[in-house]
Design a protein around this motif. Structure first.
Motif, short mmCIF file in Angstrom:
data_model
loop_
_atom_site.label_atom_id
_atom_site.label_comp_id
_atom_site.label_asym_id
_atom_site.label_seq_id
_atom_site.Cartn_x
_atom_site.Cartn_y
_atom_site.Cartn_z
N SER A 62 0.83 -1.21 0.00
CA SER A 62 0.00 0.00 0.00
C SER A 62 0.86 1.25 0.00
N ALA A 63 1.96 1.24 0.80
CA ALA A 63 2.85 2.40 0.84
C ALA A 63 3.51 2.62 -0.52
N GLU A 64 3.91 1.52 -1.17
CA GLU A 64 4.51 1.66 -2.50
C GLU A 64 3.50 2.22 -3.49
N ALA A 69 3.91 5.64 -5.44
CA ALA A 69 3.84 5.71 -6.90
C ALA A 69 2.80 6.73 -7.35
N ALA A 70 1.65 6.76 -6.65
CA ALA A 70 0.61 7.74 -7.00
C ALA A 70 1.09 9.16 -6.76
N GLU A 81 4.20 10.13 -6.80
CA GLU A 81 5.22 10.44 -7.80
C GLU A 81 4.57 10.79 -9.14
N ARG A 82 3.52 10.03 -9.50
CA ARG A 82 2.82 10.36 -10.75
C ARG A 82 2.20 11.75 -10.68
N LEU A 83 1.65 12.09 -9.50
CA LEU A 83 1.06 13.42 -9.35
C LEU A 83 2.13 14.50 -9.46
N ARG A 84 3.30 14.24 -8.85
CA ARG A 84 4.39 15.22 -8.93
C ARG A 84 4.85 15.40 -10.38
#
Length: 406
Positions: free
Chosen positions: A181-183, A187-188, A190-193
């Protein structure tokens, strides 16, 4: 968890073998203590038949010792009581195994302890009664009691150990799910960034190109070649800058750091950004204090806030005057961007309506992206009409007290 078919077959075969061996041992076991004869009433075929039947019942009941351990223990203790009366000095082999099973396979820990204790006490009571009925077997009473206690304790200890291992497996499973869940969250995020960076980069570059190409077209239609040349030069400069930033961003995504693609953008690049805005017809006055100790991530966030605010000015208040103030106070970067758009738009369709930010509606993606970027560092962002003059004001406070300077 169900076992594979071969393992189930082997487990069933082992269970059958164990039941047969314990039953045979109960039937043909050596007698404890000195030879003793059963009472006259139990002598003969009737007594032997009763003893054999009791031994068989206790042995066969062991087949269900895992699924119904308490019931099997009760049956085995009762069968042993009959067997002990008919066969002087016989040991409770089936009873010991049932006692172990009651402690090891009970569904609840408390019930398993109670069952093991009650079963052990019942066996000891049968030992005592047998010793009174057949005094010659009394010498084996301590050994029988010791083995009974060992069987009960072994079953309960095994059950406790099995419960601990199950709890550890559950904990490991929970930790693994938490890690996954943390990964996924990382990842979400990072995609938003990345999406915010691409929006800032592409939005800034394309807005400048769109405005200046429109200016060049209108200038060519009016025969103003120099004006068109200046606008096209601004288009070239904006496109080259956007391509450079895009290469840098892709380089970071591929290699994990800027490396050969150059350092990351930051507050030190505001002067160049302001110069690019001037070539697009927006006069930017930059007032920047000492920002050398600001960490790189915070510096980039502050740069993106200024870039997005200036991009919105280009799109909605082109030709206006803008002031940008950047400073450091109390462990935070303070950013203020305000435009001085006049009551009439300098370019056709460029003015932003009163009460709207120079970036579209108040809930637009640009303003939302700025808020998310600032909130990621625990900061605050406000945007609204300046009030004391026509135009819009954007203010951001980005703390960096917990960040390493870079």
């Amino acid at each position: 968890m169900s076992q594979p078919a071969p393992r189930r077959r082997w487990a069933r075969a082992g269970n059958v073998l164990l039941v047969v061996l314990v039953t045979a041992l109960q039937l043909a076991a050596p007698r404890a203590g000195s030879p003793a004869r059963p009472a006259e009433v139990l002598a003969g075929v009737a007594g032997e038949t009763m003893g054999v039947a009791a031994a068989l019942i206790g042995g066969v009941a062991l087949w269900w010792r895992r699924s119904r351990p308490v019931s099997v223990l009760a049956v085995c203790v009762a069968a042993y009581a009959v067997n002990a009366v008919a066969v002087p000095g016989v040991a409770p082999y089936a009873g010991w195994l049932a006692l172990y099973a009651a402690g090891a396979y009970g569904r609840r820990a408390a019930r398993a302890w109670y069952a093991a204790a009650a079963g052990g006490a019942a066996l000891v009571a049968v030992f005592a009664a047998s010793a009174l009925l057949y005094p010659k077997t009394a010498g084996e009473l301590p050994l029988l009691i010791a083995v009974t206690v060992i069987a009960a304790l072994t079953g309960t200890v095994v059950r406790s150990r099995r419960a601990q291992l199950a709890a550890l497996r559950d904990r490991a499973g929970a930790l693994e799910r938490e890690r996954v869940s943390a990964e996924a969250r990382a990842a979400a995020e990072e995609r938003l960034r990345i999406a915010r960076d691409v929006h800032d980069l592409v939005g800034h570059g394309l807005s400048a190109i769109a405005v200046q190409s429109s200016t060049a077209r209108l200038a060519l239609d009016a025969g103003k070649v120099e004006t068109a040349r200046t606008a096209l030069a601004a288009v070239e400069s904006a496109s080259r800058a956007a391509l450079g930033e895009m290469r840098q961003l892709l380089g970071v995504l591929r290699a994990g750091d800027a490396g050969e693609h150059g350092r990351a953008l930051g507050l030190g690049d505001l002067q160049r950004l302001a110069g690019g805005m001037s070539r697009q017809g927006v006069m930017v006055t930059l007032r920047a204090g000492e920002v050398g100790e600001v960490p790189g991530a915070v510096s980039l966030a502050a740069y993106r806030v200024v870039q997005e605010a200036l991009t919105n000015v280009v799109k909605h208040a082109g030709g206006s005057r803008v002031t940008v103030e950047v400073g450091v106070s109390g462990g935070a970067v303070l950013v203020t961007v305000e435009d001085y758009a006049g009551p009439a738009a300098p370019q056709a369709g460029a003015g932003h309506p009163a009460g709207e930010p120079p970036g579209g509606r108040a809930g637009g993606a640009g303003l939302a992206g700025m808020r998310e970027r600032v909130a990621g560092f625990g900061g605050e962002l406000s945007a609204g009409p300046a009030g004391d003059h026509p135009g819009w004001r954007v203010r951001a406070r980005i703390p960096y007290g917990g960040q390493d300077a870079g």
